[in-house]
Design a protein around this motif. Structure first.
Motif, PDB file in Angstrom:
ATOM      1  N   SER A 190       6.980  37.658 -20.122  1.00  0.00           N
ATOM      2  CA  SER A 190       8.221  36.812 -20.276  1.00  0.00           C
ATOM      3  C   SER A 190       7.814  35.528 -19.492  1.00  0.00           C
ATOM      4  N   TYR A 202       7.765  35.421 -25.315  1.00  0.00           N
ATOM      5  CA  TYR A 202       7.007  35.963 -25.188  1.00  0.00           C
ATOM      6  C   TYR A 202       5.339  35.620 -24.895  1.00  0.00           C
ATOM      7  N   VAL A 223       5.702  39.730 -30.980  1.00  0.00           N
ATOM      8  CA  VAL A 223       6.693  40.946 -30.403  1.00  0.00           C
ATOM      9  C   VAL A 223       6.498  40.934 -29.149  1.00  0.00           C
ATOM     10  N   ALA A 224       7.659  41.065 -28.778  1.00  0.00           N
ATOM     11  CA  ALA A 224       7.796  41.787 -26.817  1.00  0.00           C
ATOM     12  C   ALA A 224       7.378  43.432 -26.466  1.00  0.00           C
ATOM     13  N   SER A 227      11.776  46.763 -26.839  1.00  0.00           N
ATOM     14  CA  SER A 227      12.928  46.589 -27.372  1.00  0.00           C
ATOM     15  C   SER A 227      13.902  47.454 -26.840  1.00  0.00           C
ATOM     16  N   ASP A 257      14.856  41.460 -26.775  1.00  0.00           N
ATOM     17  CA  ASP A 257      13.448  41.953 -26.294  1.00  0.00           C
ATOM     18  C   ASP A 257      13.369  41.962 -24.550  1.00  0.00           C
TER      19      ASP A 257
END
Length: 280
Positions: A190, A202, A223-224, A227, A257
């Motif tokens: 991140s 990210y 996507v992280a 979540s 995230d």
């Protein structure tokens, strides 16, 4: 390893070859066997890390061997945002301890960027950090020039503070955690967005083995890794133990995230309630 590519024919009396760095080298490597196809090695000379590979001969010259000399570590930014990179601790309290490099991203038309050779040199730790390049950093794919000499009468370890955005410690908050690139692996990171506000971008860093060399690729993550939903009724701060990165998670049902900020630390999550003053 960093110069222009080219082919130099050599007629050797033996089957081993030594290499050195620079036009007037002071240090040579140990002899390297260059008569066997698929032979590979990595060496460190004069602060540079070099990979050596012996390729198969062309059909028209079966007794020829093609020896490739290249940087052992190369960085490739496959996102469309310019990044800065450094060995961990590149900017220290002493000033200009180590340079900061700029890693250009892919072009607007999608054309990929070129890999950039990287050398740890005499860095105190063999860990890499990356950050989103601030707008006032010129994304030219090069390494920042060395600082001017210190004023007379001052210590040689002292120097001027890092320029522009780097001053005042604000730049330090933009860096990712340190991660190793000496072996194949993958990291989800991140990166704090400049300007504060708690926003993060990210990315996934993949270290790929290419013979004796390693290619470090940075890609944007769709996507992280995690979540997190807050259902406790009040806002909380999320933080990896030992890491300064903080994520605000509000009790509005919206997912937040999250990624581990320091890949070298254990994945331990700290959750702290935020009081009325906004301080945990």
């Amino acid at each position: 390893a960093d110069g222009d590519e080219g082919t130099l024919p050599l007629l050797l009396s033996g089957q081993r070859l030594s290499v050195a760095v620079g036009a007037t080298p002071s240090e040579w490597s140990k002899p390297f066997a260059c008569d066997l196809t698929a032979e590979a090695a990595s060496i460190a000379l004069g602060g540079k890390e070099i990979g050596l590979s012996v390729l198969a001969p062309p059909s028209t010259a079966p007794r020829t061997r093609l020896l490739i000399v290249h940087a052992r570590l190369r960085l490739l930014n496959r996102t469309r945002r310019p990044l800065v990179f450094r060995p961990r601790g590149g900017y220290t309290a002493l000033g200009w301890a180590l340079p900061v490099g700029v890693l250009a991203g892919a072009a607007a038309d999608g054309a990929p960027a070129e890999p950039l050779p990287f050398h740890f040199g005499d860095a105190p730790e063999r860990l890499l950090q990356i950050a989103i390049a601030p707008p006032d950093v010129v994304a030219d794919g090069g390494v920042a020039p060395p600082p001017p000499p210190p004023p007379p009468g001052t210590s040689s370890t002292k120097g001027p503070p890092p320029p522009s955005t780097a001053a005042g410690g604000a730049f330090e908050k933009l860096w990712s955690g340190g991660f190793g690139i000496d072996a194949p692996g993958e990291y989800a990171l991140s990166l704090p967005e400049e300007g504060g506000g708690g926003g993060f971008w990210y990315v996934t860093v993949t270290v790929e083995a290419l013979g004796p060399s390693l290619l470090v690729c940075v890609d944007e993550s769709a996507v992280a890794p995690y979540s997190i939903v807050n259902e406790c009724g009040w806002p909380v701060l999320l933080q990896q133990r030992g890491c300064d990165q903080r994520h605000i998670c509000k009790p509005d049902g919206a997912a937040v995230d999250f990624a581990w900020g320091e890949p070298t630390l254990p994945p331990a999550l700290l959750v702290s309630p935020i009081g009325a003053s906004g301080v945990a």
